[in-house]
Write an enzyme that holds these catalytic residues in place. Sequence first.
Site, mmCIF file in Angstrom:
data_model
loop_
_atom_site.group_PDB
_atom_site.id
_atom_site.type_symbol
_atom_site.label_atom_id
_atom_site.label_comp_id
_atom_site.label_asym_id
_atom_site.label_seq_id
_atom_site.Cartn_x
_atom_site.Cartn_y
_atom_site.Cartn_z
ATOM 1 N N ASP A 120 31.732 -30.088 -5.822
ATOM 2 C CA ASP A 120 33.177 -30.334 -5.819
ATOM 3 C C ASP A 120 33.744 -30.283 -4.406
ATOM 4 O O ASP A 120 34.636 -31.049 -4.046
ATOM 5 C CB ASP A 120 33.890 -29.309 -6.704
ATOM 6 C CG ASP A 120 33.786 -29.655 -8.177
ATOM 7 O OD1 ASP A 120 32.964 -30.527 -8.514
ATOM 8 O OD2 ASP A 120 34.498 -29.050 -8.986
ATOM 9 N N CYS A 134 27.121 -24.806 -9.544
ATOM 10 C CA CYS A 134 28.416 -25.342 -9.157
ATOM 11 C C CYS A 134 29.324 -25.522 -10.372
ATOM 12 O O CYS A 134 28.878 -25.439 -11.515
ATOM 13 C CB CYS A 134 28.262 -26.650 -8.380
ATOM 14 S SG CYS A 134 29.683 -27.031 -7.311
ATOM 15 N N ASP A 135 30.579 -25.823 -10.112
ATOM 16 C CA ASP A 135 31.646 -25.679 -11.100
ATOM 17 C C ASP A 135 31.356 -26.283 -12.473
ATOM 18 O O ASP A 135 31.503 -25.632 -13.492
ATOM 19 C CB ASP A 135 32.939 -26.286 -10.558
ATOM 20 C CG ASP A 135 33.476 -25.536 -9.356
ATOM 21 O OD1 ASP A 135 32.784 -24.627 -8.864
ATOM 22 O OD2 ASP A 135 34.577 -25.861 -8.890
ATOM 23 N N CYS A 180 30.782 -20.789 -4.258
ATOM 24 C CA CYS A 180 31.927 -20.377 -3.436
ATOM 25 C C CYS A 180 32.351 -18.942 -3.749
ATOM 26 O O CYS A 180 32.395 -18.536 -4.903
ATOM 27 C CB CYS A 180 33.081 -21.344 -3.641
ATOM 28 S SG CYS A 180 32.683 -23.033 -3.118
ATOM 29 N N GLU A 230 40.387 -32.668 -8.875
ATOM 30 C CA GLU A 230 41.004 -31.453 -8.353
ATOM 31 C C GLU A 230 41.800 -31.790 -7.094
ATOM 32 O O GLU A 230 41.498 -32.754 -6.399
ATOM 33 C CB GLU A 230 39.942 -30.405 -8.016
ATOM 34 C CG GLU A 230 39.280 -29.809 -9.238
ATOM 35 C CD GLU A 230 38.270 -28.741 -8.877
ATOM 36 O OE1 GLU A 230 37.981 -28.570 -7.677
ATOM 37 O OE2 GLU A 230 37.762 -28.081 -9.801
ATOM 38 N N SER A 251 41.597 -26.879 -7.923
ATOM 39 C CA SER A 251 40.423 -26.071 -7.630
ATOM 40 C C SER A 251 40.711 -24.617 -7.934
ATOM 41 O O SER A 251 41.855 -24.167 -7.910
ATOM 42 C CB SER A 251 40.061 -26.226 -6.151
ATOM 43 O OG SER A 251 39.178 -25.204 -5.742
#
Length: 568
Positions: free
Chosen positions: A85, A126-127, A198, A458, A484
């Site tokens: 992302d 990841c997301d 993150c 996002e 985000s």
Amino acid sequence: MTVSTKTYRSDAAKRGAERAPARAYYRAMGLSDEDIYRPFVAVASTWNEATPCNVHLDRLADAVKEGVRAAGGTAREFVTIAVSDGIAMGHQGMKASLVSREVIADSIELMVHAHQYDALVTIAGCDKSLPGSAMAMARLNIPSVFLYGGTIMPGRFRGRDVTIQDVFEAVGAYAAGRMTDQELYELECSACPGEGSCAGMYTANTMATAVEALGLSLPGSASVPAIDPRREDVCRRSGEAVLRLLEQDVKPRDILTRQAFLNAITVDVAIGGSTNAVLHLLAIAHEAGVELTPDDFDRISRQTPHIADMRPGGRYVMADLDRVGGVPRVMKPLLDAGLLDGDVPTVTGRTVRENLAAFQFSPAEGGSASGGDGQDVVRPLDDPISPSGTLCVLRGNLAPEGCVVKTAGVGHQVHTGPARLFDSEEAAFEAISRREIRAGDVVVIRYEGPKGGPGMREMLAVTAALVGQGLGEQVALITDGRFSGATRGLMAGHVAPEAAVGGPIAALHDGDEVTIDVPGRRLEVKLSREETQSRLSGWKAPLSAYPTGALAKYARLVSSAAKGAVCE
């Protein structure tokens, strides 16, 4: 040759004379008779070199396979896609991000179904790979364990901890002349020191927290950093756990009850999680056949204190939470206060209450990577950051189906101002970069919803630029797209119905007076119903820039954000 007489789902693909060709394929990959007749466990990871969230997952998969083997299974590893992302953000590539959630779920489902594997361990970083993996587990409903790849550590910049959030916000500060070329470069080089997702309570860490709260992953596993040696131990134990679930015939839908989802929402709003959790938990619930609505989030948020001081609205990162006890540190006081259902089963074979009984915390235990004496990452329930949780669902004549606001770290929660209309993220970012947004404005970005994007991008580049220019507490932003997990400020996303299907947001004109009232749960424009209908009577949906391919297919199938943007 001695062959086990116990039957498994995978027998359909490997037992009997007629399956000799399939066994020949397995022998070509080095499997022995013993390997072939053991239960087959799929180890599905989203390993790739597209993002630091996933770059190490191949190593974690090896550790999972060790656990599977030790517990009497044969592991069969495969990978699926995952979008970064952060790298896709701010350009057309971000349209692929939410679409990838469906592709991840589809591909895991198809691989497991095609080979008739008996059990499943998913590894994601990841997301979208986290909810995509959980959606596949719910669809397949075979014994399954979810494993998170782990958080990145914070970077250090000029004596303070930093994350990727700081870099995005620095772009706005640089554009405003508040940061030099050299400062931006130094920050860029130091914010992400290695592998892992993150660092703050952004979407990946939020979903890892939520999945642990759901009971689909081992207790205490979500917060362990990617580089920590304990992460590989979690991997091995996850591989062992899935064989116990197979032996006991415990499946994801036995765990994914409505009460489990309500637990996950409670933990999410107490920890200051991402607005994307609304979208993803709705989607996982859909796959599990569990009734869940945005109103459940708002109701639970009203009655749940916000107790974890996590970025982006707070001070700490996931590694700090891990040092003081991880997700159980948040769950245990919530359980003791009667805010969680302790009887929900989990992948350990024990209930939430039984799992948490193994964790004991004293008020002063721990410390933080960011300094300070004692433990102040998680506050006591009687001294919360705020008495209610951090996710709110607003409705009104601009969002009849609702929209989502995150309140963590937001100073002003009521805002009325003139609409500044943009029909794409790029147009909004260009205007912000030219310093055309003024204090008091309501920035409106439309045609970025699930169908209209397509893909519901996002808007971190936009929101971070506003914060970087010092406008974070002076403007508001609404969109039918997403934000985000690193977004902060008064931002209302997931506005539904979206502009592309003729939602009221499509009727807005520049200068219309828009009000965002979080305490009152309202998102409204000062227009009569008749005026709105008159404006929409001549409205036509704009032509898509993606008439063919995966994005076009997604646009045809995807539902409203209020339903989790699932493909029906």
